[in-house]
Design a protein around this motif. Structure first.
Motif, PDB file in Angstrom:
ATOM      1  N   LEU A  79       0.815  -1.538  -0.142  1.00  0.00           N
ATOM      2  CA  LEU A  79       0.210   0.023   0.236  1.00  0.00           C
ATOM      3  C   LEU A  79       0.741   1.375  -0.060  1.00  0.00           C
ATOM      4  O   LEU A  79       0.593   2.064   0.281  1.00  0.00           O
ATOM      5  N   THR A  80       1.918   1.026  -0.162  1.00  0.00           N
ATOM      6  CA  THR A  80       3.163   2.361  -0.652  1.00  0.00           C
ATOM      7  C   THR A  80       4.035   1.821  -1.581  1.00  0.00           C
ATOM      8  O   THR A  80       4.657   0.456  -1.592  1.00  0.00           O
ATOM      9  N   SER A  81       4.600   2.534  -2.328  1.00  0.00           N
ATOM     10  CA  SER A  81       6.045   2.708  -3.409  1.00  0.00           C
ATOM     11  C   SER A  81       6.839   2.465  -2.663  1.00  0.00           C
ATOM     12  O   SER A  81       8.271   2.836  -3.110  1.00  0.00           O
ATOM     13  N   ARG A  82       7.353   2.913  -1.359  1.00  0.00           N
ATOM     14  CA  ARG A  82       7.887   2.967  -0.832  1.00  0.00           C
ATOM     15  C   ARG A  82       8.510   2.294   0.370  1.00  0.00           C
ATOM     16  O   ARG A  82       7.910   0.946   0.662  1.00  0.00           O
ATOM     17  N   ALA A  83       9.859   1.628   0.105  1.00  0.00           N
ATOM     18  CA  ALA A  83      10.560  -0.127   1.087  1.00  0.00           C
ATOM     19  C   ALA A  83      10.481   0.594   2.253  1.00  0.00           C
ATOM     20  O   ALA A  83      10.587   1.618   2.240  1.00  0.00           O
ATOM     21  N   ALA A  84      10.354  -0.026   2.930  1.00  0.00           N
ATOM     22  CA  ALA A  84      10.163  -0.072   4.122  1.00  0.00           C
ATOM     23  C   ALA A  84      12.002   0.870   4.633  1.00  0.00           C
ATOM     24  O   ALA A  84      11.397   1.409   6.223  1.00  0.00           O
ATOM     25  N   HIS A  85      12.919   0.515   4.491  1.00  0.00           N
ATOM     26  CA  HIS A  85      13.981   1.418   5.222  1.00  0.00           C
ATOM     27  C   HIS A  85      14.060   2.648   4.649  1.00  0.00           C
ATOM     28  O   HIS A  85      14.331   3.131   5.486  1.00  0.00           O
ATOM     29  N   ASP A  86      13.023   2.703   4.031  1.00  0.00           N
ATOM     30  CA  ASP A  86      12.946   4.041   3.605  1.00  0.00           C
ATOM     31  C   ASP A  86      11.929   5.553   4.140  1.00  0.00           C
ATOM     32  O   ASP A  86      12.700   6.811   4.437  1.00  0.00           O
TER      33      ASP A  86
END
Length: 406
Positions: A79-86
């Motif tokens: 549900l997001t285009s960002r990686a978790a570490h971002d």
């Protein structure tokens, strides 16, 4: 200190609609490109979703959907285009459900509420929301930074130390659940420690009128917000104390519970929220909470839609002492013991404190033998009453809220 957080709060309806006509299609298009929405937003033309009424054509996203998606694609279910570490932070809420968090200026949009409470530069906020796994503590800390206030990251518990710190540091504002401020104030009084708290920003539970009045008698102005771990701030009170003003970074719909169909203006229904946060574009997220739209703008001059605040749950899930208790948790308690036929959680009030009573149908036995399981499954300590089999009403309820919200 200016009266308003920013010019967005006093926009004309036309200006707000014009801005939404640009930002809403962009947010829908963002969501359509995410794996987590695959198959649910297909076929909808994002460019044609330009106003609140258009959202009713889209499906509702529920907590159960989010849990399944996260099970298939950890941690955020695509549900997001960002990686978790971002992201700056990753949080865990009961379920478990994982939520991202950011530290950019007012990422959770809590600054708007704190500003309405009169909190700003020169204030020191005792932040008694939890910092452990859940995002509440960081949500309010991020908001305090947005208004220039300093923060004592107190978290929960250790009341004697909290009272001592409030005195020694010169705390001027409190953030936390409505009940806990009274606990600190009473402890400080017992210890002979004068405090300087004059402002309270509360959430995570109902602010009962009698408790607000008690704080006012002690020289503290107490306002409440409506926020969730997934969405951040949704709506907030101002000094007018006439309903809650919807935050400028979300769109709120009130729908018939269990559906996505908007109710008539003024009718009670389930709160469904679309966030305009590009980092985490939740579209028509069903909160499970009940509320209703209030007619007209707030007397304070803020012009966005108002809602009546939290009016209960669309399902049986109930917030007690700031923590959600869900039907599946009650089922887990029953499953732990062969001797338990049925169980019911009852939420009530004594004085200005929430009380949880767990009634257990069993053939005899002592309450103490179930105490550990109650705490482990419900995540709260409560009173336990053993009642004979067949004593509980046959109405399908496993959680009952006896508190009055008038």
């Amino acid at each position: 200190m200016t009266q308003y957080f920013d010019p967005l709060e006093t926009r004309s309806p036309e200006a707000r609609s014009e801005a939404l006509a640009q930002t809403l299609p962009e947010q829908i298009a963002r969501a359509q490109g995410l794996t987590g929405y695959a198959g649910t937003l297909d076929g909808f033309q994002a460019a044609r979703i330009t106003e609140v009424g258009d959202l009713a054509r889209l499906p509702v996203l529920r907590k159960s959907d989010m849990g399944r998606a996260q099970g298939n694609m950890a941690p955020f279910g695509g549900l997001t285009s960002r990686a978790a570490h971002d992201f700056s932070h990753i949080f865990q809420s009961p379920g478990p459900i994982y939520e991202p968090g950011g530290t950019s200026l007012d990422w959770w949009r809590m600054g708007r509420f704190l500003h309405a409470c009169g909190v700003g530069r020169g204030d020191i906020v005792q932040n008694c929301f939890s910092y452990h796994l859940v995002p509440a503590g960081m949500i309010f800390e991020n908001g305090a930074r947005a208004v220039g206030a300093a923060v004592l990251p107190a978290g929960t518990g250790q009341t004697e130390l909290q009272a001592r710190a409030a005195h020694d540091v010169g705390i001027t504002a409190y953030a936390g659940t409505p009940d806990y401020l009274k606990v600190i104030l009473d402890k400080a009084e017992e210890m002979g420690l004068p405090l300087r708290i004059t402002k309270a920003a509360v959430g995570g539970g109902a602010l009962f009128p009698s408790l607000r009045a008690e704080y006012a008698d002690r020289g503290i102005t107490c306002l409440q917000c409506y926020a969730t771990a997934d969405l951040g701030n949704i709506a907030y009170e101002s000094a007018a104390m006439e309903g809650m003003i919807v935050d400028e970074g979300v769109i709120v719909e009130i729908v018939t519970p269990g559906t996505g169909n908007p109710v008539a203006p003024g009718e009670v229904g389930e709160v469904v929220v679309t966030t305009l946060n590009p980092d985490y574009p939740l579209i028509r997220f069903a909160t499970g909470d009940l509320s209703a739209v209030m007619a007209g703008p707030s007397p304070c001059g803020r012009t966005n839609m108002r809602i009546k605040g939290w009016m209960g749950r669309a399902d049986q899930t109930t917030k007690i002492k700031g923590m959600f208790v869900r039907p599946e948790q009650v089922a887990a308690l029953v499953a732990r013991h062969d001797s338990i036929a049925r169980a019911r959680v009852i939420a009530s009030r004594e004085g200005e404190t929430d009380v949880m009573t767990v009634r257990i149908e069993a053939e005899g036995g002592e309450a103490e033998q179930f105490a550990g399981s109650v705490t482990e499954t419900l995540k709260l300590k409560g009173r336990i009453e053993i009642v004979p089999p067949g004593s509980l009403p046959n109405d399908g309820k496993v959680i009952e809220d006896l508190r009055s919200y008038d």
